[in-house]
Design an enzyme around this catalytic site. Structure first.
Site, short mmCIF file in Angstrom:
data_model
loop_
_atom_site.label_atom_id
_atom_site.label_comp_id
_atom_site.label_asym_id
_atom_site.label_seq_id
_atom_site.Cartn_x
_atom_site.Cartn_y
_atom_site.Cartn_z
N ARG A 1 0.88 -1.19 0.00
CA ARG A 1 0.00 0.00 0.00
C ARG A 1 0.90 1.22 0.00
NH1 ARG A 1 -5.11 1.14 3.84
NH2 ARG A 1 -5.94 -0.20 2.18
N HIS B 1 -7.59 0.77 -6.12
CA HIS B 1 -7.73 -0.12 -4.96
C HIS B 1 -8.37 -1.42 -5.45
CE1 HIS B 1 -7.79 -1.44 -0.96
NE2 HIS B 1 -8.71 -0.65 -0.42
N GLN C 1 -10.05 -4.17 -3.13
CA GLN C 1 -11.34 -3.78 -2.58
C GLN C 1 -12.46 -4.03 -3.59
OE1 GLN C 1 -12.18 -2.14 0.64
NE2 GLN C 1 -14.12 -2.95 -0.12
N ASP D 1 -17.51 6.57 -0.92
CA ASP D 1 -16.21 6.48 -0.26
C ASP D 1 -15.98 7.83 0.42
OD1 ASP D 1 -13.60 5.80 0.48
OD2 ASP D 1 -12.74 6.26 -1.49
N CYS E 1 -16.37 1.10 1.19
CA CYS E 1 -15.13 0.37 1.49
C CYS E 1 -14.68 0.55 2.93
CB CYS E 1 -14.04 0.78 0.51
SG CYS E 1 -13.60 2.53 0.59
N ARG F 1 -13.08 -8.98 1.91
CA ARG F 1 -11.68 -8.64 1.59
C ARG F 1 -10.81 -9.89 1.78
NH1 ARG F 1 -9.91 -3.46 2.15
NH2 ARG F 1 -8.06 -4.28 1.12
N1 NVA Z 1 -10.19 6.57 -1.05
C1 NVA Z 1 -9.83 6.06 0.26
C2 NVA Z 1 -10.02 4.58 0.32
C3 NVA Z 1 -9.80 3.98 1.69
C4 NVA Z 1 -9.91 2.49 1.73
C5 NVA Z 1 -8.40 6.44 0.57
O1 NVA Z 1 -7.54 6.31 -0.31
O2 NVA Z 1 -8.13 6.87 1.68
#
Ligand code: NVA
Length: 313
Positions: free
Chosen positions: A101, A128, A131, A224, A264, A292
């Site tokens: 990540r 992502h 997800q 989100d 998410c 997940r």
């Molecule tokens: N768009 C959010 C997703 C979190 C799972 C982020 O990048 O923080």
């Protein structure tokens, strides 16, 4: 060629279906596959905060009979203390796969180029994809199918989730609608990629500013956070820009009567979604969070198998 999972369209529609099918089988029988037995180690590197991703990958690697190796990105300082290619070669020579990540998608691509083992995107600024696989698994469980369904995402159209819904939804043959302010449109290249995929799967992609039109008759409504990790300094401007883009009961009423709601997580109640919707009967967010685990186990098992096939060839 070594296979990675860096963005949603790294798999074909048939491969996506194969992974989702494997995820469903692993959900029904959690120890049905043990491709990491030996044991082999999977590096889990986090440069940004994490809860669901760390939990599900740690448990998932253990259930695949491997050993998860957690790397604190703030200590490893990849790209500053040491270059991405150097880290890729150091870690890649010792593990079976790398899950990362981070911020820049280009850094993830560099990791994949030098690691010598499969690399999985555990969220970047742009995508992502793990997800989205979990979301697709959840939608398929509740709706019995994916192709032909309308999936409407309301919120930040330029963030990782919007981009992954475009690519992953198009790959699944879904009709993907994004409702977002004009200043937060998805990346034009990613939108074009999604449109091209949709042409081959019978799906479609559409970007609108009007939430009511976007939600009309939809089978799935998703949202989100308005402030993604790394954008904390923009919070007040974003809260202002996304006013009117909250998923509330009135917006859910525009969707199909049996529509489901996904997020998410983490969710900011009162901003992108009301408590009434998030905690209400149409919400399937806890199934989504659990999925997940199953989706990521399937990705890892599938990638390890594919790369074995590749090396045999
Ligand atoms: N768009 C959010 C997703 C979190 C799972 C982020 O990048 O923080």
């Amino acid at each position: 060629m070594r296979r990675h999972f860096l963005r949603d369209d790294d798999v074909t529609p048939a491969e996506q279906a194969e992974i989702l099918d494997l995820a469903a089988r692993l959900k029904a029988d959690r120890f049905a596959a043990s491709p990491l037995a030996g044991p082999k180690t999977v590096a889990l590197i986090f440069d940004k905060p994490t809860l669901r991703t760390q939990t599900s990958f740690t448990v998932g690697v253990a259930e695949l009979q491997g050993a998860p190796f957690l790397v604190d990105g703030t200590k490893a300082q990849i790209g500053t203390r040491e270059s991405v290619p150097d880290v890729a070669r150091i870690i890649g020579r010792q593990v079976a796969a790398i899950v990362w990540r981070t911020y820049a998608q280009s850094d993830l691509e560099t990791m994949a180029e030098y690691a010598g083992v499969p690399v999985v995107n555990a969220l970047t600024d742009d995508f992502h994809p793990c997800q989205i696989l979990a979301d697709l698994l959840t939608i398929a469980e509740h709706k019995g199918r994916l192709a032909g369904l309308t999936m409407t995402y309301v919120g930040d159209g330029a963030n990782n989730m919007a981009h992954s819904y475009l690519l992953g939804g198009a790959t699944a043959g879904m009709h993907v609608r994004i409702a977002t302010p004009a200043a937060y449109q998805p990346d034009a290249g990613i939108l074009a990629d999604a449109a091209r995929i949709a042409e081959t799967t019978g799906g479609s992609v559409e970007v609108l500013t009007d939430t009511t039109a976007a939600a009309a008759g939809a089978d799935v409504i998703l949202t989100d956070t308005w402030v993604s990790m790394g954008q904390e300094d923009e919070k007040s401007a974003r809260v202002e820009a996304f006013a009117g883009y909250t998923v509330d009961a009135a917006l859910m009423a525009q969707a199909a009567p049996e529509a489901i709601f996904l997020h998410c997580l983490p969710a900011y109640r009162g901003y992108e979604v009301t408590s009434e919707v998030l905690d209400g009967p149409q919400s399937v967010v806890w199934d989504e969070a659990e999925n997940r685990l199953h989706a990521q186990k399937a990705v890892l098992a599938w990638l390890l198998e594919k790369n074995k096939e590749g090396s045999d060839a």
